[in-house]
Each structure stands twice: as structure tokens, then as C-alpha cells.
Enzyme design. Sequence first.
Site, mmCIF file in Angstrom:
data_model
loop_
_atom_site.group_PDB
_atom_site.id
_atom_site.type_symbol
_atom_site.label_atom_id
_atom_site.label_comp_id
_atom_site.label_asym_id
_atom_site.label_seq_id
_atom_site.Cartn_x
_atom_site.Cartn_y
_atom_site.Cartn_z
ATOM 1 N N ASP A 172 1.018 -1.272 0.018
ATOM 2 C CA ASP A 172 0.059 -0.007 -0.049
ATOM 3 C C ASP A 172 0.960 1.507 0.120
ATOM 4 O O ASP A 172 0.420 2.226 -0.677
ATOM 5 C CB ASP A 172 -0.996 0.047 1.139
ATOM 6 C CG ASP A 172 -2.270 -0.551 0.957
ATOM 7 O OD1 ASP A 172 -2.825 -0.193 -0.032
ATOM 8 O OD2 ASP A 172 -2.772 -1.098 1.830
ATOM 9 N N THR A 173 1.878 1.186 0.992
ATOM 10 C CA THR A 173 2.654 2.299 0.986
ATOM 11 C C THR A 173 3.502 2.709 -0.492
ATOM 12 O O THR A 173 3.571 3.759 -0.888
ATOM 13 C CB THR A 173 3.900 2.145 1.965
ATOM 14 O OG1 THR A 173 2.951 2.096 3.292
ATOM 15 C CG2 THR A 173 4.745 3.573 2.192
#
Length: 394
Positions: A172-173
Site C-alpha cells: 500500500d505504501t
Amino acid sequence: MTDLLSGIRVLDLTNVLAGPYCAYQLALLGADVIKVEGPHGGDLARQLGGSPRLNQAGMGASFLAQNAGKRSVMLDLKTEADRERFLDLVASADALVENFRPGVMDRLGLGYEALKAVRPGLVYCAISGFGQTGPMRDNPAYDQIIQGLSGIMSITGTPETAPLRVGYPVADTLGGLVGAFAIASALVKQKTSGEGAFLDVSMLECTLSALGWPVSNYLTAGVDPKPMGNENMTAAPSGAFRTGDGLLNIAANKQEQFVTLCRLIGRPELALDPRFAERETRKRNRAALKVEIEEALAGASAAAWEEALNRAGVPAGRVLTIPQVLGEPQVLERQVTANFDDVAGMDRPLTVLRGGFMVDGKAPLPTKPPPVLGEHMDEVFALLPPRAKAKARA
């Protein structure tokens, strides 16, 4: 906050992590980020985090982590009236980021082509698990799903424990960082030519791209990457070592660093041992070398060895917990966090992280705390450009 993106307006239609983290980076760069949230609880991250009380108040710790500096408006894009108000916002915007499944915005009548008709030159960034095309485009995707599919889990852990999930939402990051990078790049083109862009960000592809070294070893060298725990496949000694008190990461990747390490731990003969004399022999005999080094390191603490090794040019660092690293003088001096008092739902000050960069020697800190759902409705719509305001009144 910095002014690198001062005057840029970004509409943030995202939820949970990848998209909000993307928009947070733009807010830290000075963009006016308007978070467009649905009326039934807004961003799901408002309900996520370690404090049930904050979750219930719609200010979950997961939301607080990456929404400082933004403004919040509440619109129900399934209603015609709020779709019209949203289009008024789009007319005032430079960029938009969303992380719905592919096709959702088109079904609402708010896809890229529709929005481009309202705001020619719009930079539109769609972050999704797999991208806008391909056989997996419609699959739901959370971070752990991407970690497994990307190969990250297959090389995380030891041969006995792998596959393991990385301990934070790395996929996600990475998707958020790549999205922010792509938007900032497209804004340069927009400001020079007036042209916008449709940015199709795939979390799977972002994660694969970040796996460049292990993927290259497979594609180029024919080596199938395997889990190695805390060891480094490219060098030895390079990994985590037990000391008299705590774990210490040592990366003596160069020959001169290895020779220095041997001298400092009182074992200079290791550098002459045929098993350890060269990089490739050290890699083949890394387990035996680790035993010798850890025996020598047992005489002092990780902190003492860290200081001695770094002073001599051998990269070393203690293995810290999150509370420990937040108290480190290096982190404190560089002002990695920002503090806010009187945050809605909180009975104590809020501390949030900034981005991983400085601008002209200054820390780009958010200037506003994370917003309450719909907090800025009047403020945002009252300040729309005249053309959009006239439409809103009609």
C-alpha cells in the site's frame, strides 16, 4: 509544510492507505488537498486503529496517520445533486486521486473522460491493486494480497518460517509513493503545456518494481530468490548479530570494512582465514563466520559496538523497536513528527509523522490536524471560482 506545490489543488477521493498516503505526500509539499468523503462514515480508516474510542469517534489512528493538512468535504456521489457539486470542485482542481476498483468512477458518470470535459488538463490518478486492465483488474486487493502475489512474502523470513508478511503495509505504501511521484511529474507537464494525464497506478506493479534486485537476480542471473532471514545475499558478514546486550545489524560489505571489523572485534586472523578471505568464500561460509563474530561481540552491548564500528567506517546499527527509534536523537533533531493540540475526539495531543524529506533544510510539516468528516464544507464551497459558484447556485 513547504510551498513546492503551493497553488495546486488536489481532490482526494481515496480510502484507507495507498491513496490517502499518496495525497498526504502532496499535502506536505504544499498542495491544497480536499478529501471528498461519503456520508456514511467517510474514509474507512476513520474506524481503524488501536483505540476503539477513536474508531467510534471517526478519528481512528489509521486515519490520523496520513490525513493531516487536508480539508474534508462530504458528498454522496450516488446522488445527482452531489455529483453536480463534485463537478464544481473538479472545475477548480489541478489533480484528482482515487483508489476505487476499476470502473467505479465511470459507472458514477465521473470517469476521466467526463471529468476532463469539465476540467481540461486534469491530472487523474487511479490507484488500484492490479491496474485498469488485465484479467485481475476487478479483483479486490488489500496489502496482504499484493504482498503474497508479488513475491515479497516468498523471500521474507527464514527458510523455516517463510513465507511471511512484511510487518507493515509495504505494498500500500509503495503504491501511495508511486502515485504521488507520478502526480507531481504530470503536474510539471500540465503547467508547461496545459495537458493533463491519466495515471494508472498498480500496487502489484509498484511492489514488483521495488523488488528490482531479487527479480533481476532471477531474470539476469537465473537465481531463484530464497528467504534468508536477516542475512544479505550479496555479502557477508551482512545481517543481524547477537551481542552482549541486543541485536546489531552489521553490513561489512566491502573488503576493507570486513578487515576493519575483524580488527575491532579482536579477531584479525579471520580476515586471513581461507574460508573468509574473499567475498564469495565468505558468502559460502556465512554461518561459520557468524558464529565467530557473535562470540567476539558477546563482550559488549549493541550500542557500544554500534559506536565503535561506525566510528571506524563499518556500517552498524542496533535493532530498535518503534518506541525506541522515535526517541532517538537523530529522529528528534530532524523533526520527523508534528504535534497538534485540541484534535477532535482526542483527550491528549496528536503526533503524526511527516514525509521522508527536507526542503531547503526545513522539515515539511503539516499545518492542520486531520479533519473531522465534512469539516470544511462551507469553507471549500464558498471559495470556489466564480464560474463554479454560479453553477452551484443554479
